[in-house]
Design a protein around this motif. Sequence first.
Motif, PDB file in Angstrom:
ATOM      1  N   GLN A 180       0.827  -1.204   0.000  1.00  0.00           N
ATOM      2  CA  GLN A 180       0.000   0.000   0.000  1.00  0.00           C
ATOM      3  C   GLN A 180       0.865   1.259   0.000  1.00  0.00           C
ATOM      4  OE1 GLN A 180      -3.235   0.486  -0.119  1.00  0.00           O
ATOM      5  NE2 GLN A 180      -3.242   2.647   0.293  1.00  0.00           N
ATOM      6  N   VAL A 181       1.909   1.259   0.811  1.00  0.00           N
ATOM      7  CA  VAL A 181       2.743   2.460   0.870  1.00  0.00           C
ATOM      8  C   VAL A 181       3.467   2.674  -0.443  1.00  0.00           C
ATOM      9  CG1 VAL A 181       4.712   3.509   1.991  1.00  0.00           C
ATOM     10  CG2 VAL A 181       2.985   2.364   3.354  1.00  0.00           C
ATOM     11  N   SER A 182       3.993   1.579  -1.009  1.00  0.00           N
ATOM     12  CA  SER A 182       4.667   1.753  -2.295  1.00  0.00           C
ATOM     13  C   SER A 182       3.639   2.158  -3.342  1.00  0.00           C
ATOM     14  CB  SER A 182       5.385   0.475  -2.697  1.00  0.00           C
ATOM     15  OG  SER A 182       4.473  -0.575  -2.845  1.00  0.00           O
ATOM     16  N   GLY A 183       2.400   1.657  -3.187  1.00  0.00           N
ATOM     17  CA  GLY A 183       1.344   2.060  -4.117  1.00  0.00           C
ATOM     18  C   GLY A 183       1.062   3.544  -4.012  1.00  0.00           C
ATOM     19  N   MET A 184       1.132   4.064  -2.788  1.00  0.00           N
ATOM     20  CA  MET A 184       0.865   5.490  -2.626  1.00  0.00           C
ATOM     21  C   MET A 184       1.939   6.331  -3.314  1.00  0.00           C
ATOM     22  SD  MET A 184      -0.994   6.658   0.827  1.00  0.00           S
ATOM     23  CE  MET A 184      -0.206   5.461   1.738  1.00  0.00           C
TER      24      MET A 184
END
Lengths: 500, 486
Positions: A180-184
């Motif tokens: 999720q963080v890398s997606g953000m």
Amino acid sequence: MILVWLITILFAGGIGAWLSEKRNPELPRVIALATILLDLFLVVLMLVAPGVLGLDSASQAELGQTGEWLILSSSEWIPRFGVAFIFGADGLGLLLITLTVFLGLMSLGSAWNEIKERTGFFYFNLLWTLAGVIGVFTALDLFLFFFFWEVMLIPMYFIIAIWGHENKEYAAMKFFIFTQVSGMLMLLAILMLVFFHYQSTGEFTFSYFDLLGTAIPDGFGFWVMLGFFIAFATKLPTVPFHNWLPDAHSQAPTPGSVILAGILLKTGAYGLIRFTIPLFPEVSADFAPTAMLLGVISILYTAKVAFSQNDLKRLIAYTSVSHMGFVMLGVYAWTSQGVQGAVMTMLAHGFSAAALFMLAGGLQHRIHTRQMDKMGGLWGVAPKMGFMAVFFTVAAVGMPGLGNFIGEFLVLLGSFRISIAAASLAAIGMVVAAVYSLIVIQKVFHGENKNNLVVEDLTTVEMICFGFMMIGLLWMGMYPQSMLNMSEPTLRSLGVLFFQ
Amino acid sequence: MYSNLIIDLMQIIMLTISTVVVMMTTAFKRDHGLISGLTVFGLFASLLTFVFIQPVLPLEATQLLIIDEYSLFFSNLIIVGAIGVALLAYPYFQNHNVQNEEFYILLMTATLGAVVLACSNHFVSFLLGMEMMGVSLYAMIAYPVHAAKSAKFPLEAGVKYLILSALTSGITLFGIALVYAYIGTMGFDEIPAALEAAGELGPVFLIGVLMIVAGAAFKLSLVPFHIWTPDVYEGAPVPVTAFLATVSKAAMLAVTLRLLLVSNAIELNVVTTVLTVMAAVSIIFGNLLALLQENVKRLFAYSSIAHLGYLLVIIIAAAKIPGALSVEGVSFYMLAYFVMSLSGFAVISALSNSEKEYDQLADFRGLFWRNSWVSAVLITVLLSLAGIPLTAGFIGKFYIFTTGVESELWFLLTMLIIGSAIGLYYYLRLIYIMLQPAEDDANDPAAVSLPLGAHAVMAAMTAAIIYLGVYPAPMIDTLQSLASAF
């Protein structure tokens, strides 16, 4: 429209499976099977007789695209921001869709007898993950792509968090937060890209075709590219973003590991090939040495770590990272052989890793441990399982005649032209692979059966699944040209260097 | 002209009439069901008047109030929130053996105050609305104080809110006085001209502006004015917490944004700097402290601090991009946050009553298997708060990123990503707890049939979360048109 149907069928089948549990807990798996078979039928139809489905030439013209897109469709979604439903599949996309649906079927096979609790919700999650992955492979609007990128994440979280093993909370949380963080970061990068495009043309759009060739102000290109790279490198994964993978793979139930290793990792590689490099060709060229170095480090470092594992599933998980290192190397070499090899590795690793996870999961289901020092001598009690383990291990090591060999060989060939050092170091990885693979066979299947384990041999359902995967790997090894021909037009249009 | 004015003020008039009707009825007949029904009916009637108001917009009703599409949107939102709170309050207070009827009168006056606040265009109406809402809230928070056995610590929460709120009101008032002393006007839209006439900005004026900002920040619970939030959220009865989290925030946000944009205060460097610091600190502190909570109401309190910090990013962006885009983004995010919070508190409220609140993390263990529907609502809310696609929260986050990138607020965007990453952890933790195998519990409130009103609120709000997430285009068009005035 056919692509939208593929996704819609899976979404609908998932809801159907969930609702059907109330009638009969056996029913969800039947519905899931019917759903995936229907999708498989459509995919085969696309491969064999694309004419029947009709090429959507009108929308191809509308988007200003030509022949290499076999299927393309577009309609409005949020006109305010230029967000549209653009779905398309070319040769590369089709190969990966086929892989997804096929491995979906395999993971269903591994779930068939293993998942007994809360079946409805399980098959719901399984089908929704597949739908998300197909969405990722076909979305050509960056907003839509990001949307599916996240959609495939949540059902997978549920699969690990509910049906996982002893340390599932930690593993599920780690998996979710990493992705999720890398997606953000990717979302931020997408928006920056869109904004720069808006600044230079005055038009808000998320369309992949429009954003290709966007002029990015000096100094920003690298950071925007990095946003994409980190998201994909986390998913792939490559050192140093690989940390989530061993936990997620070892804690997930077998069908979850099959999907994770077989399909989800490939979305990262796909993203690099389809988005990162074509959108930022110059910055990527500058970044390529670093990326190739990361690939080589992944190959060697995780191979070493894999060797020291005692947990069977963790070991296979680390070998996945190592194999994905080859993909990274091949993609960033950006030569025809390199990228073709990366694509072949993606397909072949999908099969071999899925099969190995099914074996490991099957073993755990039977003897309730993944620790290799508690196993030994299982060949005597489960000869079919032993045979399959040897076959797929040897395949993963890169035995000529099987798919993985073609992939890794092409990667080395392709990257040798770009960097002799990287290719030579990566080649060492293939030697190490033999060491860590054979030790598995020795520890688990050879030797004496110290604990007098009684293991039920493979069931018919499992034999059928393994049979299909053997055929697939043999096909890839013997006749890789059939797949290379499919991906070639795509790679040409993406600007891969072809030497002839 | 005057008839238009009356139509224009119809929503406020209707709310006032309903308040009086509810009050008079209470005087003659105490009946919980009747009063709650009247309240909901009166609120619905006030809500529906927007059909008549719409054609005569925009119109300035005296110097104090302005009714335009923007304020009408927020008024409608406020009234919808009040209806939700009234529906939640009825089952919550049903077994409460002390007089319940006054609660609804307070709810009506608080709503009236919130609507006035959202429509205000002048410091007088600003203060009037804020105080009307605030004073009603003191009593609402402490409402169950006479009960033999109240669920939480309403008195402590009420007094805390009273003292801190009165203090900040004083500060705001002083700020208004300073601003008035400097420029000689109290109308928001007269400020730019008056400023130009006054020449260079003196420190007195800036201090005044900052004091007003502090007052707003208190109501919006931004760090460092957030201290009351977790205690009051926890101590207040759940329906009142829902009111604090939704209506009170929406009204304050509406007027703050208007004040900042209309008076051009957002272009003052001091103001943007202060807002930037508050946003960054709120995002980081809110998320970090939420990690430590074992109580779901407190968790929501800290998460609301973080979310208001996110919202501030869009407001700060208005300094560099056209105000309209910022207003559009703020309105969407507030709408999304409103819907999510109301839905989340509806879940807690559905499981609770005035004697026992169901708000510990441990209480939610296995909820997914005990009552899938209620738990699915809460999971949707949590995923939406985390900004996952298919939910309203994602489109809201998308607005923050878009406005942030356009005005190049790289520092705040970094804070946003860090904050969201931390946020994921506690949202997922609650989801994970709900997914755990259920333990058999004879007193399980989730096993009995839950009140209808709460179901209605949960269903409507969940539908809104998903609708706004999947097909936001119509709402975006609406917001774009209301924002075009700025």
